[in-house]
Design a protein around this motif. Structure first.
Motif, PDB file in Angstrom:
ATOM      1  N   LEU A  60       0.826  -1.209   0.000  1.00 51.52           N
ATOM      2  CA  LEU A  60       0.000   0.000   0.000  1.00 51.52           C
ATOM      3  C   LEU A  60       0.863   1.264   0.000  1.00 51.52           C
ATOM      4  O   LEU A  60       0.520   2.267  -0.640  1.00 51.52           O
ATOM      5  N   ILE A  64      -9.089  -0.220   2.424  1.00 53.61           N
ATOM      6  CA  ILE A  64      -9.259   0.224   1.039  1.00 53.61           C
ATOM      7  C   ILE A  64     -10.754   0.106   0.746  1.00 53.61           C
ATOM      8  O   ILE A  64     -11.293  -0.999   0.683  1.00 53.61           O
ATOM      9  N   ALA A  66     -13.482   0.194  -1.775  1.00 56.37           N
ATOM     10  CA  ALA A  66     -13.514   0.016  -3.222  1.00 56.37           C
ATOM     11  C   ALA A  66     -14.932  -0.308  -3.652  1.00 56.37           C
ATOM     12  O   ALA A  66     -15.845  -0.394  -2.826  1.00 56.37           O
ATOM     13  N   ASN A 119      -4.853   5.952  -7.178  1.00 58.64           N
ATOM     14  CA  ASN A 119      -5.844   4.876  -7.314  1.00 58.64           C
ATOM     15  C   ASN A 119      -5.366   3.772  -8.250  1.00 58.64           C
ATOM     16  O   ASN A 119      -5.584   2.579  -7.980  1.00 58.64           O
ATOM     17  N   VAL A 142      -2.980   1.436  -6.429  1.00 53.98           N
ATOM     18  CA  VAL A 142      -3.693   0.563  -5.486  1.00 53.98           C
ATOM     19  C   VAL A 142      -4.429  -0.536  -6.242  1.00 53.98           C
ATOM     20  O   VAL A 142      -4.396  -1.714  -5.853  1.00 53.98           O
ATOM     21  N   SER A 166     -10.605   1.092  -6.511  1.00 53.46           N
ATOM     22  CA  SER A 166     -10.470   1.803  -5.238  1.00 53.46           C
ATOM     23  C   SER A 166     -11.205   3.134  -5.288  1.00 53.46           C
ATOM     24  O   SER A 166     -11.229   3.814  -6.316  1.00 53.46           O
ATOM     25  N   LEU A 171      -9.313   5.655   0.917  1.00 54.87           N
ATOM     26  CA  LEU A 171      -8.685   4.885   1.983  1.00 54.87           C
ATOM     27  C   LEU A 171      -9.163   5.404   3.328  1.00 54.87           C
ATOM     28  O   LEU A 171      -9.543   6.583   3.432  1.00 54.87           O
TER      29      LEU A 171
END
Lengths: 197, 197
Positions: free
Chosen positions: A66, A86, A88, A152, A155, A167, A170
């Motif tokens: 991360l 996360i 998402a 993004n 991730v 994502s 966070l």
């Protein structure tokens, strides 16, 4: 007929809730994460579509993965947090409507055949669920540090390599260190943000 | 250190909260609308951007205007609700950052120069604020009937003719008639929606 919650409850969920930038060492257990999801999942979504997906980043290997995607001002505090969610969404959320919205089995096809409607629905409702997650955490006595300052695409490549999940934001999670809270920012007035018609 | 709220408070905000399809005749006053906004406004947004805008549709003329945009299954219940909130966002939200995020006056330009970033930020954070609005209403003892079944372009043309604000979703508001609640729909399990890494 429901009454307003006690002022102390409104304080904890809204009036006095503050974004955490530093957390105590108290771990966030699997049991707590399950209890949090079992609480926030009851928030409403359109057609009960529930597009939100959560990855709880807690282990050293996942944290290192991360870290590569974080903006410099978010990296250290996120690495030090007990866990980072996360938040998402599932781009194929409509495949679950057959079990989650059994009243109308044709709804899946509405979304499967309209990419813009599916994307807007996933982003809107996945964000609603992200807010339920934040308020539910506060209601459970946890503190949140939500963030948009990250990459993004990085991730997604690291955690969702098949491209199905995207994502959204966070959220660090734990017991906040109240001495490290920032000065509170203002809010728009009713007249600036609202009108009665 | 915060403790979890009492079970009765968690019930009211999440576990037992239900979407209202019919409301009692009890009106929703200006005072209640102001109190609701003063509660939900404390929910966090990225860079304190607060893009949500609310129009509370309560008068006969405004209701008639709204009716034109509603899908048939939402029209009657919405016309009968004490008030309907149009939850919208301000496409020019970044102009307020100079007062709402005074620490970094260059943030306005970041959004003003990047239409996709501005749109995503407004949609994400305006939706988060919409969820704070729903949970805050429940915490105040009100019931919500959120809806996506309407014609956004028609609402925007009727209520936001200059194009600056964009409708996100609608939310009926009042004291719900508990006898008209629908059977509760299922939720995804932890394993279906989440993982711990």
């Amino acid at each position: 007929m429901s009454q307003p919650l006690a002022r102390s409850a409104l304080d904890q969920a809204f009036f006095e809730a503050r974004t955490a930038h530093k957390f105590t060492d108290q771990p966030v257990t699997d049991e707590t994460l399950h209890a949090l999801v079992d609480l926030c999942k009851w928030g409403p979504t359109s057609l009960n579509c529930q597009p939100m997906r959560l990855v709880f980043v807690r282990g050293a290997e996942a944290k290192a993965k991360l870290k590569e995607s974080l903006s410099p001002n978010n990296a250290d505090k996120t690495m030090a947090a007990p866990v980072t969610a996360i938040v998402a969404w599932d781009t194929a959320f409509f495949d679950q409507l057959v079990t989650q919205f059994p009243a109308n089995p044709t709804m899946r096809d509405l979304f499967a055949g309209n990419a813009k409607l599916a994307q807007d629905t996933a982003f809107r409702n996945g964000s609603l669920q992200g807010a339920y997650f934040i308020v539910a955490a506060r209601a459970m006595g946890l503190d949140c540090g939500p963030m948009s300052g990250f990459d993004n695409a990085k991730v997604d490549a690291a955690f969702f390599p098949d491209g199905r999940y995207k994502s959204n934001f966070l959220c660090n999670l734990g017991k906040g260190d109240a001495s490290k809270v920032m000065p509170r920012l203002p809010r728009l007035s009713f007249e600036e943000a609202c009108r009665i018609a």
